[in-house]
Scaffold this motif. Structure first.
Motif, PDB file in Angstrom:
ATOM      1  N   VAL A  21       0.842  -1.199   0.000  1.00 16.13           N
ATOM      2  CA  VAL A  21       0.000   0.000   0.000  1.00 16.13           C
ATOM      3  C   VAL A  21       0.879   1.251   0.000  1.00 16.13           C
ATOM      4  N   LEU A  22       1.948   1.219   0.761  1.00 12.82           N
ATOM      5  CA  LEU A  22       2.883   2.350   0.773  1.00 12.82           C
ATOM      6  C   LEU A  22       3.431   2.603  -0.632  1.00 12.82           C
ATOM      7  N   LEU A  23       3.772   1.532  -1.324  1.00 16.10           N
ATOM      8  CA  LEU A  23       4.317   1.659  -2.677  1.00 16.10           C
ATOM      9  C   LEU A  23       3.278   2.162  -3.675  1.00 16.10           C
ATOM     10  N   SER A  24       2.009   1.955  -3.386  1.00 19.24           N
ATOM     11  CA  SER A  24       0.959   2.293  -4.347  1.00 19.24           C
ATOM     12  C   SER A  24       0.670   3.791  -4.429  1.00 19.24           C
ATOM     13  N   ALA A  25       1.268   4.573  -3.556  1.00 18.49           N
ATOM     14  CA  ALA A  25       1.072   6.019  -3.612  1.00 18.49           C
ATOM     15  C   ALA A  25       1.569   6.554  -4.950  1.00 18.49           C
ATOM     16  N   GLN A  26       0.680   7.191  -5.700  1.00 21.08           N
ATOM     17  CA  GLN A  26       0.991   7.741  -7.023  1.00 21.08           C
ATOM     18  C   GLN A  26       1.559   6.672  -7.958  1.00 21.08           C
ATOM     19  N   CYS A  27       1.070   5.461  -7.799  1.00 27.50           N
ATOM     20  CA  CYS A  27       1.499   4.339  -8.642  1.00 27.50           C
ATOM     21  C   CYS A  27       0.324   3.384  -8.781  1.00 27.50           C
ATOM     22  N   THR A  28       0.211   2.710  -9.908  1.00 30.26           N
ATOM     23  CA  THR A  28      -0.894   1.784 -10.114  1.00 30.26           C
ATOM     24  C   THR A  28      -0.676   0.489  -9.338  1.00 30.26           C
ATOM     25  N   ASP A  29      -1.779  -0.151  -8.971  1.00 32.15           N
ATOM     26  CA  ASP A  29      -1.690  -1.451  -8.304  1.00 32.15           C
ATOM     27  C   ASP A  29      -0.981  -2.465  -9.204  1.00 32.15           C
ATOM     28  N   ARG A  38       1.408  -1.986 -11.361  1.00 34.67           N
ATOM     29  CA  ARG A  38       2.854  -1.795 -11.300  1.00 34.67           C
ATOM     30  C   ARG A  38       3.418  -2.292  -9.965  1.00 34.67           C
ATOM     31  N   VAL A  39       2.713  -2.013  -8.891  1.00 33.81           N
ATOM     32  CA  VAL A  39       3.163  -2.493  -7.578  1.00 33.81           C
ATOM     33  C   VAL A  39       3.252  -4.010  -7.566  1.00 33.81           C
ATOM     34  N   ASN A  40       2.254  -4.675  -8.127  1.00 33.92           N
ATOM     35  CA  ASN A  40       2.252  -6.138  -8.145  1.00 33.92           C
ATOM     36  C   ASN A  40       3.365  -6.714  -9.021  1.00 33.92           C
ATOM     37  N   GLN A  41       3.843  -5.914  -9.967  1.00 33.43           N
ATOM     38  CA  GLN A  41       4.983  -6.355 -10.783  1.00 33.43           C
ATOM     39  C   GLN A  41       6.295  -6.222 -10.020  1.00 33.43           C
ATOM     40  N   VAL A  42       6.352  -5.249  -9.124  1.00 29.23           N
ATOM     41  CA  VAL A  42       7.591  -4.933  -8.409  1.00 29.23           C
ATOM     42  C   VAL A  42       7.770  -5.750  -7.126  1.00 29.23           C
ATOM     43  N   THR A  43       6.683  -5.945  -6.385  1.00 27.17           N
ATOM     44  CA  THR A  43       6.827  -6.550  -5.058  1.00 27.17           C
ATOM     45  C   THR A  43       7.426  -7.961  -5.046  1.00 27.17           C
ATOM     46  N   PRO A  44       7.198  -8.821  -6.045  1.00 23.50           N
ATOM     47  CA  PRO A  44       7.879 -10.120  -5.981  1.00 23.50           C
ATOM     48  C   PRO A  44       9.402  -9.992  -5.874  1.00 23.50           C
ATOM     49  N   TYR A  45       9.960  -9.007  -6.543  1.00 29.52           N
ATOM     50  CA  TYR A  45      11.411  -8.798  -6.471  1.00 29.52           C
ATOM     51  C   TYR A  45      11.807  -8.246  -5.101  1.00 29.52           C
ATOM     52  N   LEU A  46      10.940  -7.416  -4.533  1.00 27.47           N
ATOM     53  CA  LEU A  46      11.232  -6.895  -3.201  1.00 27.47           C
ATOM     54  C   LEU A  46      11.147  -7.997  -2.160  1.00 27.47           C
ATOM     55  N   TRP A  47      10.166  -8.904  -2.312  1.00 26.54           N
ATOM     56  CA  TRP A  47      10.037  -9.998  -1.336  1.00 26.54           C
ATOM     57  C   TRP A  47      11.213 -10.961  -1.436  1.00 26.54           C
ATOM     58  N   GLU A  48      11.825 -11.065  -2.594  1.00 24.55           N
ATOM     59  CA  GLU A  48      13.030 -11.891  -2.716  1.00 24.55           C
ATOM     60  C   GLU A  48      14.161 -11.299  -1.878  1.00 24.55           C
ATOM     61  N   LEU A  49      14.192  -9.980  -1.820  1.00 21.72           N
ATOM     62  CA  LEU A  49      15.193  -9.316  -0.984  1.00 21.72           C
ATOM     63  C   LEU A  49      14.847  -9.475   0.494  1.00 21.72           C
ATOM     64  N   LYS A  63      15.729   0.846  -2.797  1.00 25.50           N
ATOM     65  CA  LYS A  63      15.391   1.863  -3.793  1.00 25.50           C
ATOM     66  C   LYS A  63      15.573   1.339  -5.206  1.00 25.50           C
ATOM     67  N   ALA A  64      16.610   0.553  -5.429  1.00 28.47           N
ATOM     68  CA  ALA A  64      16.870   0.031  -6.775  1.00 28.47           C
ATOM     69  C   ALA A  64      15.728  -0.861  -7.257  1.00 28.47           C
ATOM     70  N   ILE A  65      15.123  -1.593  -6.334  1.00 27.88           N
ATOM     71  CA  ILE A  65      14.038  -2.507  -6.702  1.00 27.88           C
ATOM     72  C   ILE A  65      12.724  -1.765  -6.915  1.00 27.88           C
ATOM     73  N   ILE A  66      12.438  -0.799  -6.060  1.00 30.74           N
ATOM     74  CA  ILE A  66      11.117  -0.162  -6.108  1.00 30.74           C
ATOM     75  C   ILE A  66      11.081   1.061  -7.017  1.00 30.74           C
ATOM     76  N   ARG A  67      12.172   1.375  -7.688  1.00 29.93           N
ATOM     77  CA  ARG A  67      12.227   2.577  -8.531  1.00 29.93           C
ATOM     78  C   ARG A  67      11.059   2.683  -9.518  1.00 29.93           C
ATOM     79  N   PRO A  68      10.618   1.563 -10.153  1.00 33.53           N
ATOM     80  CA  PRO A  68       9.489   1.678 -11.102  1.00 33.53           C
ATOM     81  C   PRO A  68       8.198   2.203 -10.481  1.00 33.53           C
ATOM     82  N   CYS A  69       8.083   2.150  -9.154  1.00 35.96           N
ATOM     83  CA  CYS A  69       6.870   2.633  -8.488  1.00 35.96           C
ATOM     84  C   CYS A  69       6.880   4.140  -8.273  1.00 35.96           C
TER      85      CYS A  69
END
Length: 210
Positions: free
Chosen positions: A37-45, A47-58, A74-80
């Motif tokens: 939800v934090l990542l979804s600020a000014q970002c589409t759901d 896009r967030v769902n595309q990014v979070t799998p990589y963040l959860w790997e970290l 930051k490197a992972i969540i930049r697309p958001c």
């Protein structure tokens, strides 16, 4: 039609269209929902769902996230978007959860809103979707629709939330806010909206509205 009658019409129409309301943000527990939800600020759901799998790997829990560097996050969540601010918030709130809450997401509006990067809307989403506590999170889309439907004056998201809570039954809040989001995406978009083609706007919408 009175405002109460309009509210009942909206509830009935949305229940017909969206009897099921899956949470749009992929998550597996309150912590991953909070971060999404934090990542979804000014970002589409989407896009967030595309990014979070990589963040959860970290890191997919506050203990592991608190050990990461802001640069790696930051490197992972930049697309958001807003990655400097969001990565700082994710790192700092994870450290607070570990230190103050033993790694658990607090089940309190006040405690959530004290976390870095967590405003009232984010806290409301987490309370509603993670803990099933009645809340009515209002984003710009819900704000727009409730104005179009003459449920609120549209002066602020805070006023829209208060108006929504006043007119809609409390037991419906958690489901209804998702139904309104789904409806807005399909029928009542911000741009290119034709009230005559919108099942709700055509029936109860503001006159001369675009």
């Amino acid at each position: 039609m009175t405002k109460k009658e309009k509210a009942a019409f909206i509830v009935d129409k949305l229940e017909q269209l969206y009897p099921e309301t899956p949470v749009p943000l992929d998550h597996k527990d309150p912590y991953t929902l909070l971060i999404a939800v934090l990542l979804s600020a000014q970002c589409t759901d989407e896009r967030v769902n595309q990014v979070t799998p990589y963040l959860w790997e970290l890191a997919d829990n506050p203990f592991d996230m608190a050990k990461q560097t802001q640069e790696d996050i930051k490197a992972i969540i930049r697309p958001c978007g807003l990655s400097p601010r969001k990565s700082a918030a994710i790192l700092e709130l994870s450290k607070i959860l570990v230190k103050k809450y033993n790694g658990e997401v607090p089940q309190s509006f006040d405690a959530l809103e004290e976390l870095p990067g967590v405003g009232h809307k984010t806290a409301s989403v987490v309370m509603a979707q993670a803990f099933n506590v009645p809340a009515f999170p209002v984003d710009t889309h819900i704000h727009r629709l409730l104005y179009r439907w003459t449920i609120s004056t549209g002066k602020s998201v805070e006023k829209t939330e208060a108006d929504a809570k006043k007119i809609f039954p409390k037991e419906l809040w958690n489901k209804l806010h998702l139904q309104i989001i789904f409806y807005g995406r399909e029928y009542c978009k911000a741009r290119g909206h034709n009230p005559n083609d919108c099942p709700i706007c055509s029936a109860i919408g503001r006159k001369n509205m675009k």
